[in-house]
Design a protein around this motif. Structure first.
Motif, PDB file in Angstrom:
ATOM      1  N   GLY A  80     -40.810 -19.184 -12.672  1.00  7.34           N
ATOM      2  CA  GLY A  80     -39.551 -19.026 -11.962  1.00  7.34           C
ATOM      3  C   GLY A  80     -38.348 -19.157 -12.886  1.00  7.34           C
ATOM      4  O   GLY A  80     -38.451 -19.667 -14.009  1.00  7.34           O
ATOM      5  N   HIS A  81     -37.188 -18.669 -12.411  1.00  2.00           N
ATOM      6  CA  HIS A  81     -35.956 -18.735 -13.199  1.00  2.00           C
ATOM      7  C   HIS A  81     -34.789 -18.725 -12.230  1.00  2.00           C
ATOM      8  O   HIS A  81     -34.822 -18.035 -11.202  1.00  2.00           O
ATOM      9  CB  HIS A  81     -35.872 -17.538 -14.153  1.00  2.00           C
ATOM     10  N   ASP A  82     -33.732 -19.505 -12.544  1.00  2.45           N
ATOM     11  CA  ASP A  82     -32.621 -19.608 -11.594  1.00  2.45           C
ATOM     12  C   ASP A  82     -31.675 -18.413 -11.660  1.00  2.45           C
ATOM     13  O   ASP A  82     -30.825 -18.249 -10.782  1.00  2.45           O
ATOM     14  CB  ASP A  82     -31.846 -20.916 -11.800  1.00  2.45           C
ATOM     15  N   ASP A  83     -31.802 -17.559 -12.676  1.00  2.15           N
ATOM     16  CA  ASP A  83     -30.958 -16.368 -12.767  1.00  2.15           C
ATOM     17  C   ASP A  83     -31.751 -15.225 -13.409  1.00  2.15           C
ATOM     18  O   ASP A  83     -31.541 -14.885 -14.577  1.00  2.15           O
ATOM     19  CB  ASP A  83     -29.701 -16.671 -13.588  1.00  2.15           C
ATOM     20  N   PRO A  84     -32.663 -14.609 -12.659  1.00  5.39           N
ATOM     21  CA  PRO A  84     -33.505 -13.551 -13.228  1.00  5.39           C
ATOM     22  C   PRO A  84     -32.706 -12.362 -13.773  1.00  5.39           C
ATOM     23  O   PRO A  84     -33.053 -11.806 -14.817  1.00  5.39           O
ATOM     24  CB  PRO A  84     -34.386 -13.128 -12.049  1.00  5.39           C
ATOM     25  N   LEU A  85     -31.633 -11.976 -13.059  1.00  5.88           N
ATOM     26  CA  LEU A  85     -30.829 -10.853 -13.534  1.00  5.88           C
ATOM     27  C   LEU A  85     -30.124 -11.206 -14.840  1.00  5.88           C
ATOM     28  O   LEU A  85     -30.008 -10.370 -15.746  1.00  5.88           O
ATOM     29  CB  LEU A  85     -29.802 -10.447 -12.470  1.00  5.88           C
ATOM     30  N   GLY A  86     -29.666 -12.441 -14.955  1.00  6.03           N
ATOM     31  CA  GLY A  86     -29.041 -12.879 -16.200  1.00  6.03           C
ATOM     32  C   GLY A  86     -30.029 -12.881 -17.351  1.00  6.03           C
ATOM     33  O   GLY A  86     -29.688 -12.529 -18.483  1.00  6.03           O
ATOM     34  N   LEU A  87     -31.264 -13.256 -17.050  1.00  6.46           N
ATOM     35  CA  LEU A  87     -32.309 -13.250 -18.072  1.00  6.46           C
ATOM     36  C   LEU A  87     -32.569 -11.826 -18.561  1.00  6.46           C
ATOM     37  O   LEU A  87     -32.695 -11.587 -19.762  1.00  6.46           O
ATOM     38  CB  LEU A  87     -33.588 -13.851 -17.500  1.00  6.46           C
ATOM     39  N   ASP A 188     -22.757  -2.135 -29.181  1.00  2.51           N
ATOM     40  CA  ASP A 188     -21.516  -2.058 -28.402  1.00  2.51           C
ATOM     41  C   ASP A 188     -21.713  -1.214 -27.140  1.00  2.51           C
ATOM     42  O   ASP A 188     -21.402  -1.661 -26.028  1.00  2.51           O
ATOM     43  CB  ASP A 188     -20.399  -1.462 -29.262  1.00  2.51           C
ATOM     44  N   ILE A 189     -22.243  -0.007 -27.307  1.00  4.27           N
ATOM     45  CA  ILE A 189     -22.455   0.871 -26.159  1.00  4.27           C
ATOM     46  C   ILE A 189     -23.513   0.284 -25.224  1.00  4.27           C
ATOM     47  O   ILE A 189     -23.358   0.276 -24.002  1.00  4.27           O
ATOM     48  CB  ILE A 189     -22.895   2.274 -26.622  1.00  4.27           C
ATOM     49  N   GLY A 190     -24.599  -0.215 -25.823  1.00  7.73           N
ATOM     50  CA  GLY A 190     -25.680  -0.759 -25.010  1.00  7.73           C
ATOM     51  C   GLY A 190     -25.258  -1.972 -24.205  1.00  7.73           C
ATOM     52  O   GLY A 190     -25.646  -2.119 -23.037  1.00  7.73           O
ATOM     53  N   GLU A 191     -24.475  -2.855 -24.814  1.00  4.98           N
ATOM     54  CA  GLU A 191     -24.034  -4.052 -24.104  1.00  4.98           C
ATOM     55  C   GLU A 191     -23.153  -3.682 -22.918  1.00  4.98           C
ATOM     56  O   GLU A 191     -23.292  -4.241 -21.825  1.00  4.98           O
ATOM     57  CB  GLU A 191     -23.280  -4.983 -25.054  1.00  4.98           C
ATOM     58  N   ARG A 192     -22.262  -2.713 -23.105  1.00  2.89           N
ATOM     59  CA  ARG A 192     -21.410  -2.274 -21.993  1.00  2.89           C
ATOM     60  C   ARG A 192     -22.253  -1.686 -20.861  1.00  2.89           C
ATOM     61  O   ARG A 192     -22.015  -1.952 -19.673  1.00  2.89           O
ATOM     62  CB  ARG A 192     -20.402  -1.224 -22.479  1.00  2.89           C
ATOM     63  N   LEU A 193     -23.223  -0.867 -21.256  1.00  2.00           N
ATOM     64  CA  LEU A 193     -24.089  -0.225 -20.265  1.00  2.00           C
ATOM     65  C   LEU A 193     -24.878  -1.261 -19.467  1.00  2.00           C
ATOM     66  O   LEU A 193     -24.896  -1.230 -18.227  1.00  2.00           O
ATOM     67  CB  LEU A 193     -25.052   0.739 -20.976  1.00  2.00           C
ATOM     68  N   ILE A 194     -25.535  -2.179 -20.162  1.00  2.00           N
ATOM     69  CA  ILE A 194     -26.399  -3.148 -19.489  1.00  2.00           C
ATOM     70  C   ILE A 194     -25.588  -4.118 -18.630  1.00  2.00           C
ATOM     71  O   ILE A 194     -25.972  -4.434 -17.490  1.00  2.00           O
ATOM     72  CB  ILE A 194     -27.256  -3.907 -20.522  1.00  2.00           C
ATOM     73  N   ARG A 195     -24.467  -4.601 -19.162  1.00  3.86           N
ATOM     74  CA  ARG A 195     -23.648  -5.538 -18.368  1.00  3.86           C
ATOM     75  C   ARG A 195     -23.124  -4.856 -17.103  1.00  3.86           C
ATOM     76  O   ARG A 195     -23.068  -5.464 -16.026  1.00  3.86           O
ATOM     77  CB  ARG A 195     -22.492  -6.081 -19.212  1.00  3.86           C
ATOM     78  N   SER A 196     -22.731  -3.603 -17.236  1.00  5.08           N
ATOM     79  CA  SER A 196     -22.229  -2.863 -16.058  1.00  5.08           C
ATOM     80  C   SER A 196     -23.343  -2.628 -15.045  1.00  5.08           C
ATOM     81  O   SER A 196     -23.159  -2.830 -13.841  1.00  5.08           O
ATOM     82  CB  SER A 196     -21.632  -1.530 -16.520  1.00  5.08           C
ATOM     83  N   LEU A 197     -24.511  -2.215 -15.533  1.00  5.73           N
ATOM     84  CA  LEU A 197     -25.628  -1.922 -14.646  1.00  5.73           C
ATOM     85  C   LEU A 197     -26.120  -3.173 -13.940  1.00  5.73           C
ATOM     86  O   LEU A 197     -26.284  -3.181 -12.710  1.00  5.73           O
ATOM     87  CB  LEU A 197     -26.759  -1.271 -15.444  1.00  5.73           C
ATOM     88  N   VAL A 198     -26.359  -4.236 -14.699  1.00 11.26           N
ATOM     89  CA  VAL A 198     -26.842  -5.479 -14.089  1.00 11.26           C
ATOM     90  C   VAL A 198     -25.766  -6.057 -13.167  1.00 11.26           C
ATOM     91  O   VAL A 198     -26.090  -6.597 -12.100  1.00 11.26           O
ATOM     92  CB  VAL A 198     -27.255  -6.498 -15.172  1.00 11.26           C
ATOM     93  N   GLY A 199     -24.517  -5.918 -13.567  1.00 12.55           N
ATOM     94  CA  GLY A 199     -23.432  -6.409 -12.714  1.00 12.55           C
ATOM     95  C   GLY A 199     -23.431  -5.743 -11.348  1.00 12.55           C
ATOM     96  O   GLY A 199     -23.141  -6.394 -10.330  1.00 12.55           O
ATOM     97  N   SER A 200     -23.773  -4.452 -11.308  1.00 12.83           N
ATOM     98  CA  SER A 200     -23.808  -3.731 -10.034  1.00 12.83           C
ATOM     99  C   SER A 200     -24.958  -4.203  -9.154  1.00 12.83           C
ATOM    100  O   SER A 200     -24.965  -3.949  -7.947  1.00 12.83           O
ATOM    101  CB  SER A 200     -23.941  -2.230 -10.291  1.00 12.83           C
ATOM    102  N   MET A 201     -25.922  -4.875  -9.751  1.00  6.33           N
ATOM    103  CA  MET A 201     -27.086  -5.351  -8.996  1.00  6.33           C
ATOM    104  C   MET A 201     -26.877  -6.753  -8.413  1.00  6.33           C
ATOM    105  O   MET A 201     -27.670  -7.196  -7.578  1.00  6.33           O
ATOM    106  CB  MET A 201     -28.313  -5.360  -9.909  1.00  6.33           C
TER     107      MET A 201
END
Length: 204
Positions: A80-87, A188-201
């Motif tokens: 288990g994990h308290d923040d799976p999306l953050g992981l 740089d591009i990947g971090e923006r993409l992943i943070r935006s995508l996970v943020g939408s979830m």
């Protein structure tokens, strides 16, 4: 006997290093154990001592690059994990950071993403890559299911769709970066993409 084991381990390392070069230069379908043996400076018999065929060499290459994040993900799935999306967010960004500075890792990812032809009748090597992708998708899906159970997954996303979106985004990003001869800043591009995508979830 110990010296023999050391020699065998050294030969295996040399074969894998040569295989990474040959697969990267020629693609998996255009490579052969003979070419790998010549590059490694060993006989084909020495390769067969360690590997049954080309697909098994490819599998060994893939398993050699197990990243620390994979161990963390496996532990989170089990305990288990308290923040799976953050992981997922942190883990994928760390993969990009590691990849951007490690040329051997870049070679192996290029082989896994671009090096096989995925035809109707797949080769054993191509099937190994498909299986590895399926396993990673399963891990992402289970982590996102944990988020859903914690009521932190946005209602517009299902675990299946979210896992698929993350996997496709990462594979597409890495493939384009490698195909374009690393023409853009991956992290740089990947971090923006992943943070935006996970943020939408995330449930807001």
């Amino acid at each position: 006997m110990r010296r023999t084991k050391e020699d065998a381990a050294k030969t295996r390392e040399e074969v894998l290093a040569a295989a990474a070069d040959i697969f990267y230069e020629n693609g998996v379908s255009g490579s052969s154990l003979e070419k790998i043996a010549q590059r490694a400076g060993v006989t084909r018999g020495a390769i067969y001592w360690h590997f049954k065929d080309k697909a098994e060499v490819l599998t060994a290459l893939h398993s050699e690059i197990r990243l620390p994040q994979e161990t963390i993900v496996d532990y989170a799935i089990e305990h288990g994990h308290d923040d799976p999306l953050g992981l997922i967010e942190q883990g994928t960004i760390q993969v990009l950071q590691n990849l951007a500075k490690d040329e051997h890792l870049q070679q192996v990812f290029a082989i896994m993403i671009l090096g096989c032809e995925f035809t109707k009748h797949r080769s054993d090597a191509a099937q190994r890559i498909v299986t590895a992708n399926q396993q990673m998708f399963g891990k992402l899906q289970r982590l996102i299911e944990m988020s859903d159970q914690q009521n932190t997954l946005a209602p517009l996303w299902t675990p299946d769709a979210a896992a698929r979106a993350i996997q496709c985004s990462m594979n597409g990003l890495l493939a384009e970066w490698l195909r374009s001869s690393k023409s853009f800043p991956l992290v740089d591009i990947g971090e923006r993409l992943i943070r935006s995508l996970v943020g939408s979830m995330r449930l807001r």
